[in-house]
Design a protein around this motif. Sequence first.
Motif, mmCIF file in Angstrom:
data_model
loop_
_atom_site.group_PDB
_atom_site.id
_atom_site.type_symbol
_atom_site.label_atom_id
_atom_site.label_comp_id
_atom_site.label_asym_id
_atom_site.label_seq_id
_atom_site.Cartn_x
_atom_site.Cartn_y
_atom_site.Cartn_z
ATOM 1 N N ARG A 248 1.304 13.369 7.808
ATOM 2 C CA ARG A 248 0.433 13.367 6.628
ATOM 3 C C ARG A 248 -0.672 14.405 6.756
ATOM 4 N N LYS B 229 0.739 17.838 6.101
ATOM 5 C CA LYS B 229 0.973 18.013 4.681
ATOM 6 C C LYS B 229 -0.352 18.328 3.961
ATOM 7 N N GLU C 25 -0.856 -4.755 -8.751
ATOM 8 C CA GLU C 25 -0.270 -5.936 -8.141
ATOM 9 C C GLU C 25 -0.373 -7.070 -9.166
ATOM 10 N N GLN D 187 -2.532 2.814 6.560
ATOM 11 C CA GLN D 187 -3.001 1.559 7.109
ATOM 12 C C GLN D 187 -2.799 1.503 8.607
ATOM 13 N N GLY E 112 -7.123 -2.628 4.437
ATOM 14 C CA GLY E 112 -6.942 -2.118 3.075
ATOM 15 C C GLY E 112 -6.180 -3.092 2.200
ATOM 16 N N ASP E 113 -6.352 -2.942 0.902
ATOM 17 C CA ASP E 113 -5.481 -3.668 -0.012
ATOM 18 C C ASP E 113 -5.007 -2.681 -1.078
ATOM 19 N N VAL E 114 -4.076 -3.150 -1.931
ATOM 20 C CA VAL E 114 -3.471 -2.253 -2.912
ATOM 21 C C VAL E 114 -4.511 -1.641 -3.876
ATOM 22 N N LEU F 146 1.313 6.919 -6.784
ATOM 23 C CA LEU F 146 0.161 7.659 -7.314
ATOM 24 C C LEU F 146 0.205 9.124 -6.918
ATOM 25 N N GLN F 147 0.669 9.395 -5.685
ATOM 26 C CA GLN F 147 0.781 10.795 -5.268
ATOM 27 C C GLN F 147 1.752 11.543 -6.158
ATOM 28 N N VAL G 182 0.648 4.152 -2.812
ATOM 29 C CA VAL G 182 0.197 5.509 -2.496
ATOM 30 C C VAL G 182 1.251 6.534 -2.928
ATOM 31 N N ALA H 229 -6.372 1.198 -2.232
ATOM 32 C CA ALA H 229 -5.537 2.396 -2.054
ATOM 33 C C ALA H 229 -5.377 3.130 -3.383
ATOM 34 N N VAL H 230 -5.135 2.360 -4.454
ATOM 35 C CA VAL H 230 -4.944 2.959 -5.777
ATOM 36 C C VAL H 230 -6.201 3.708 -6.202
ATOM 37 N N ALA I 222 -5.977 12.512 -0.806
ATOM 38 C CA ALA I 222 -4.624 13.030 -0.595
ATOM 39 C C ALA I 222 -3.709 11.912 -0.122
ATOM 40 N N ASP I 223 -4.250 11.016 0.702
ATOM 41 C CA ASP I 223 -3.394 9.994 1.297
ATOM 42 C C ASP I 223 -4.229 8.802 1.755
ATOM 43 N N PHE I 224 -3.508 7.741 2.077
ATOM 44 C CA PHE I 224 -4.151 6.482 2.456
ATOM 45 C C PHE I 224 -3.205 5.806 3.421
ATOM 46 N N ILE J 197 0.821 -1.210 0.000
ATOM 47 C CA ILE J 197 0.000 0.000 0.000
ATOM 48 C C ILE J 197 0.856 1.262 0.000
ATOM 49 N N ILE K 265 -6.740 7.064 -4.298
ATOM 50 C CA ILE K 265 -5.885 8.176 -4.743
ATOM 51 C C ILE K 265 -6.281 8.605 -6.156
ATOM 52 N N GLN K 266 -6.608 7.621 -7.019
ATOM 53 C CA GLN K 266 -7.037 7.988 -8.375
ATOM 54 C C GLN K 266 -8.295 8.855 -8.337
#
Lengths: 139, 209
Positions: free
Chosen positions: B120, B123, A111, B109, B91-93, A102-103, A99, B96-97, B105-107, A95, B100-101
């Motif tokens: 964070r 920021k 994956e 765990q 969460g999983d990948v 993408l940021q 993140v 998270a993707v 701003a952030d994610f 993760i 953000i898409q």
Amino acid sequence: MDLQTEYLQIGPAVCVIESDPNMNIQLDKLLAYLDSPVLHYLSAEIFLAECEGIEVGCILADGDQLGAQGAQFIEELSQRGLSGATIIIARHANIDDAVKALQRGVADYIEIPQPDRLLLAKIRQVISRGACLSGPRPH
Amino acid sequence: MKKDNPADKPTVFIVDDDEPVRDSLKMLMRSVGLSAETFSGAAEFLEAYDPDRPGCLVLDIRMPGMSGMELQEKLNEVHAILPIIFITGHGDVPMAVKAIQYGAADFIQKPFRDQDLLDRINKAIEQDASNRAQLLETRDIEERLSNLTPREKEVLELIVDGRPNKVIAADLEVSQRTVEIHRARVMDKMRASSLAHLVRMVMRLRNPG
């Protein structure tokens, strides 16, 4: 016109940054479904050294191989206007890496393994947004 | 121009269905002098949501009723700019993707270190302040632009396109002297310090962000 120049006339290229021969074979099978020229680079450094002037449709980069250099590589891509055309693929996906990538503006972080169909759809999606002309190396 | 009031101070909006989590997050914010408000659900937050209040949103993904991702969609629909930091224990990948898409701003765990979350949050609050400042500036330029007469707007467009006075005069079938007067008024009303400044302001409206 030499062969590579002619090959690149087909359209924007898919640039694969991958050193693992097996992965390259698998990706080639997959990318054969697209109408795009495919260019291979064994490392991020080689890609950055050679990409200037190439019309890029999509960059597929192996996240496991980038490792800790990933952040800097994405930064370089974004300075050249290429991060939005980039998909990071990673077997050891996590993760935090996703993140951060993408940021910094990459289009996707996936994956693997994934079904071919899904990976193709994501690559097509990036290509459909239009090609990016790879700019010169920033100073 | 809005006056300074307490609502202009950034607030950390915390949305989590778990009360102990809410309370401990609120304590954490207070411990570093950040003001925080808590909500037990997405609907409750949406009810109280005020687009003019700066800060950031700390949002649990999994909640009964409206999920965190659904709240993000709702906020996107109303063009909210409040930055979202997702928190999740499961969460999983791909999740998270997607977050953000869709503009988060952030994610982060669970479990996380307090300092990691605070970094964070700080920021995100900074980003929010800079987005709002830009928005304000854009609105300010729009307001100046609205004071121009239709003729002055025409002249402005031509100036920004790089046409010299002589060409503008010919285009609009007026004397060069008239163009000069319009030009001076445009510079004055737009409060432009130079031609470059004027062009920058107009470009700002053409390509926001």
